[in-house]
Design an enzyme around this catalytic site. Structure first.
Site, short mmCIF file in Angstrom:
data_model
loop_
_atom_site.label_atom_id
_atom_site.label_comp_id
_atom_site.label_asym_id
_atom_site.label_seq_id
_atom_site.Cartn_x
_atom_site.Cartn_y
_atom_site.Cartn_z
N GLY A 3 -5.93 -9.74 -3.77
CA GLY A 3 -5.72 -11.14 -3.44
C GLY A 3 -4.24 -11.46 -3.30
CE1 TYR A 4 -1.14 -8.47 -4.73
CE2 TYR A 4 0.22 -7.35 -3.11
CZ TYR A 4 -0.24 -7.46 -4.40
OH TYR A 4 0.18 -6.57 -5.36
CB SER A 5 -2.73 -12.62 2.83
OG SER A 5 -1.99 -11.46 3.12
CD GLU A 44 -0.68 -0.87 0.03
OE1 GLU A 44 -1.23 -1.15 1.11
OE2 GLU A 44 -0.07 -1.71 -0.66
#
Length: 275
Positions: free
Chosen positions: A127-129, A245
């Site tokens: 849940g970033y953008s 990542e």
């Protein structure tokens, strides 16, 4: 410098090939040979086969369930799984938040979260953008306000890849409005399936891709114990996660596979009077 593979590495490659040939179920093998897309259930089935073998987390320390492989073995593993067309496991638990918890999590967080990531019992998403925080991620506005032992979250995430399949989500949220934007962000772990106020809404892109969702938070309570790293230290956590990542998604084996295919086409497909 001699970059050729050793006898031990050649033997390991044969071991990997034999395992893939014998362990991959017939239906998955047919899809792999056809270059077809795997569904979530098929990907998780392969995940659990690798978990049973002890090969699901090549980059984790052995004492925490990893393989203990060196960099050469990890490269061979990646090369052979790509060549065989194996399902690509979800990276969000195994290669993103899992290694971050190993690096910065408390002992309680390691005990709680690492085993079900390894086994595939719990699936994760990122849940970033947000609608107004994409490339400028520090502009995020998902609020997390303290109330007792919890944070209360309100706001929205978007482009949440495979959130419709996830049990848990790791989120960057705003816990302070003071200082630079990057200084007021914290890194939280939230239970998607069992937290009232979290709603996942899948959507199709214009190209028909069904991988993404909007994720809404409305008075969603997340325990403060689920914060990784210090409060307002989430930006550093995000950068550390990015390091894990980026070191695992270089796609060297994939590039090699496609380059070999392009060379084969160039050799075999006639062009004019030549080949």
């Amino acid at each position: 410098m001699d970059l050729s593979f050793s006898d031990e590495q050649h033997a390991f490659r044969e071991e990997v090939r034999e395992f893939i040939q014998t362990a991959m179920p017939p239906e998955l093998k047919r899809k792999a040979e056809a270059g077809a897309t795997f569904g979530q259930d098929e990907t998780m089935a392969w995940h659990k086969i690798l978990y049973a073998k002890g090969w699901v987390a090549p980059n984790w320390p052995k004492e925490l369930g990893g393989t203990g492989w060196d960099v050469g073995q990890r490269f061979i593993w990646q090369e052979e799984t790509v060549q065989a067309g194996c399902p690509e496991l979800s990276p969000f638990g195994l290669t993103m938040v899992g290694p971050l918890i190993i690096q910065y999590g408390t002992d309680e967080q390691k005990q709680r979260f690492l085993p079900p990531i390894l086994s595939g019992e719990e699936v994760w998403c990122q849940g970033y953008s947000e609608p107004n925080a994409g490339s400028d991620l520090a502009n995020l506005s998902l609020r997390a306000e303290k109330d007792g032992d919890d944070y209360v979250l309100n706001g929205q995430k978007t482009w949440t890849t495979y959130a419709q399949y996830a049990d848990w989500i790791f989120v960057l949220c705003r816990t302070s409005g003071e200082g630079k934007k990057q200084e007021g962000i914290s890194f939280l772990l939230a239970d998607v399936k069992n937290t009232p106020g979290i709603t996942v809404k899948p959507f199709l892109t214009t190209g028909g891709t069904d991988a993404f969702s909007e994720t809404w938070f409305q008075d969603a309570r997340v325990p403060q114990a689920n914060r990784v790293g210090p409060e307002n230290g989430g930006w550093a956590m995000a950068k550390a996660l990015l390091g894990h990542e980026r070191t695992t998604i270089g796609g060297v084996a994939e590039s090699g596979k496609w380059l070999a295919k392009v060379k084969k086409i160039a050799r075999e497909v006639p062009v004019g009077d030549a080949t």
